[in-house]
Design an enzyme around this catalytic site. Structure first.
Site, PDB file in Angstrom:
ATOM      1  CG  HIS A  43      -2.690   9.213 -24.392  1.00 18.70           C
ATOM      2  ND1 HIS A  43      -2.716   9.530 -23.213  1.00 18.70           N
ATOM      3  CD2 HIS A  43      -1.269   8.901 -24.435  1.00 18.70           C
ATOM      4  CE1 HIS A  43      -2.287   9.783 -22.535  1.00 18.70           C
ATOM      5  NE2 HIS A  43      -0.401   9.185 -23.884  1.00 18.70           N
ATOM      6  CE  LYS A 100       4.417  16.171 -15.218  1.00 17.29           C
ATOM      7  NZ  LYS A 100       4.768  14.734 -15.643  1.00 17.29           N
ATOM      8  NE  ARG A 111      -4.266  -1.743   1.612  1.00 20.60           N
ATOM      9  CZ  ARG A 111      -4.307  -3.084   2.693  1.00 20.60           C
ATOM     10  NH1 ARG A 111      -3.065  -3.264   3.261  1.00 20.60           N
ATOM     11  NH2 ARG A 111      -5.274  -3.891   2.226  1.00 20.60           N
ATOM     12  CD  GLU A 148       5.364  14.687 -23.334  1.00 19.29           C
ATOM     13  OE1 GLU A 148       5.231  16.056 -23.042  1.00 19.29           O
ATOM     14  OE2 GLU A 148       5.109  13.663 -23.417  1.00 19.29           O
ATOM     15  NE  ARG A 186       0.284  16.378 -13.108  1.00 21.42           N
ATOM     16  CZ  ARG A 186       0.450  15.187 -12.398  1.00 21.42           C
ATOM     17  NH1 ARG A 186      -0.277  15.693 -10.901  1.00 21.42           N
ATOM     18  NH2 ARG A 186       1.565  14.748 -12.567  1.00 21.42           N
ATOM     19  CE  LYS A 193      -1.443  12.740 -14.368  1.00 24.15           C
ATOM     20  NZ  LYS A 193      -1.824  13.481 -16.345  1.00 24.15           N
ATOM     21  CG  HIS A 205       0.043  13.528 -24.184  1.00 25.69           C
ATOM     22  ND1 HIS A 205       0.643  15.221 -23.950  1.00 25.69           N
ATOM     23  CD2 HIS A 205       0.784  12.915 -23.414  1.00 25.69           C
ATOM     24  CE1 HIS A 205       1.772  14.975 -24.042  1.00 25.69           C
ATOM     25  NE2 HIS A 205       1.660  13.255 -23.687  1.00 25.69           N
ATOM     26  CD  GLU A 259      -4.816  15.072 -15.805  1.00 31.61           C
ATOM     27  OE1 GLU A 259      -5.214  14.802 -16.487  1.00 31.61           O
ATOM     28  OE2 GLU A 259      -3.866  14.255 -15.754  1.00 31.61           O
ATOM     29  CG  HIS A 317       5.415   8.485 -25.548  1.00 26.78           C
ATOM     30  ND1 HIS A 317       3.572   8.719 -25.556  1.00 26.78           N
ATOM     31  CD2 HIS A 317       5.141  10.167 -24.437  1.00 26.78           C
ATOM     32  CE1 HIS A 317       2.951   9.934 -24.513  1.00 26.78           C
ATOM     33  NE2 HIS A 317       3.757  10.161 -23.601  1.00 26.78           N
ATOM     34  CG  ASN A 377      -2.768  14.904 -20.559  1.00 23.50           C
ATOM     35  OD1 ASN A 377      -2.310  14.486 -20.504  1.00 23.50           O
ATOM     36  ND2 ASN A 377      -3.323  14.569 -19.575  1.00 23.50           N
TER      37      ASN A 377
END
Length: 377
Positions: A259, A234, A129, A193, A248, A151, A255, A244, A274, A252
């Site tokens: 994606h 960032k 956890r 990026e 935030r 993330k 993206h 997010e 990517h 993206n």
């Protein structure tokens, strides 16, 4: 491991509340300090998670550094490529960490690119956890983007990064000397990026990139400066919107398209990595914005021209083996994390450095745009 060292690495602090703040250290030779830095965090044991390619270059040095600092150390190695960001890859890493008896007070060291950072971070987030972890990114893409902000996750057949958790690292060691061993393709992919940060909300930085991109590639002082600028940008967004719920999502930019392309190419890095998908996505986002009357066409052209200049793809037709038809692309976008009540959300732009969140975009508009793009010469 590089012998060249930065006397005083650049430091970007991420001041999260609840005592969760951490530093991003940027400079040459930082991987050699992994052990000392880990010991300073109070760890007694550390597990290095990496892939086969990175292991051959840096695992022995990182392990020796950790052991010299008195830490019990183990190594978990997965195959390279996006395919390792899977249920099977996640199980392999978790089982390796458990077999090594990694405890909550120990450290998982994510040594590699974005795939390793996401995979090792997700394993750390869920093992017992929550186990502490350190990001040691070895690609440009990971240093400027995926290693910062917490993330973590894996892919599903339904889409990219759909299973994951927010789990902040305790430290990021961005050794810019490690970029010397990257292929030209991987450097270009990471650069997408870098440019993204200028396109989101910093037109001056995009202009700086247009003038200084060659120094980033060649390893001049521009490289460390670019990584630091991106990390500061960032970090600021992450502190203001860690989970997010708003701003935030701007990170993206490009993206949603990217994606979808990655899903339709089955995350096959031989066809598309990517950063290449992001480059196409950035160009598409600006051309879509221009089509909607939001952004001047010359701004969209400037974006595509710069990305093409550094050798990045900017058109759907550039995807080896094809990108899928317009209907398939829109269907793939339906699983994007930004979808709300079934409606598509895009990051669009009014110009370079003027991006914004655009919810509720009409699918018919997207479909018509993609059909036009696929029909373009």
């Amino acid at each position: 491991m590089s012998e060249t060292k930065t006397a005083h690495p650049l430091t970007v602090h991420v001041p999260l509340n609840g005592g969760r703040g951490y530093d991003i250290l940027i400079g040459r030779g930082l991987l050699g300090q992994t052990g000392a830095r880990a010991a300073a965090l109070g760890a007694r044991a550390a597990a290095i998670v990496t892939d086969e390619n990175v292991a051959a270059l840096y695992a022995d040095g990182a392990r020796a550094s950790l052991e010299a600092a008195g830490l019990r150390t183990c190594l978990v190695v997965v195959p390279p490529g996006e395919a390792s960001k899977s249920y099977a890859g996640y199980a392999q890493v978790c089982d390796g960490l458990l077999a090594a008896r990694i405890e909550r007070g120990d450290l998982v060291v994510a040594l590699g690119g974005g795939v390793i950072g996401d995979l090792a971070g997700f394993a750390a987030a869920t093992l017992r956890r929550g186990v502490r972890f350190v990001q040691a990114p070895t690609t440009l893409l990971a240093q400027v983007d995926s290693s910062v902000g917490g993330k973590t996750g894996i892919n599903s057949g339904h889409g990219k990064n759909l299973i994951g958790a927010f789990h902040q690292p305790r430290l990021v060691l961005a050794d810019t000397a490690s970029l010397d061993t990257l292929s030209e393709r991987e450097m270009r992919a990471g650069y997408a990026e870098v440019a993204k940060y200028g396109l989101i909300n910093d037109a001056a930085f995009f202009a700086w990139c247009e003038a200084n991109w060659a120094g980033i590639f060649s390893g001049g002082p521009e490289r460390d400066e670019a990584v630091a600028i991106c990390c500061r940008a960032k970090a600021g967004v992450v502190v203001r919107d860690e989970f997010e719920h708003g701003e935030r999502a701007l990170l993206n930019l490009g993206h949603t398209f990217a994606h979808a392309l990655e899903r339709l190419t089955n995350y096959d890095s031989a066809r598309l990595v990517h950063g290449e998908a992001v480059a196409i996505g950035l160009a598409l986002a600006f051309r879509f914005s221009a089509r909607l009357g939001l952004c001047p066409g010359q701004e969209a052209g400037r974006v595509a021209n710069h990305l093409a200049l550094v050798g990045l793809p900017t058109r759907l037709q550039a995807v080896p083996g094809g990108s899928g038809d317009a209907d398939a692309l829109v269907e793939a976008m339906g699983q994007d994390k930004k979808v709300r009540d079934g409606a598509l959300t895009f990051i669009l732009a009014r110009g370079i450095g003027a991006s914004f969140i655009a919810p509720g975009i009409d699918r018919a508009e997207v479909l018509a745009f993609l059909k036009a793009e696929l029909g373009a010469g």
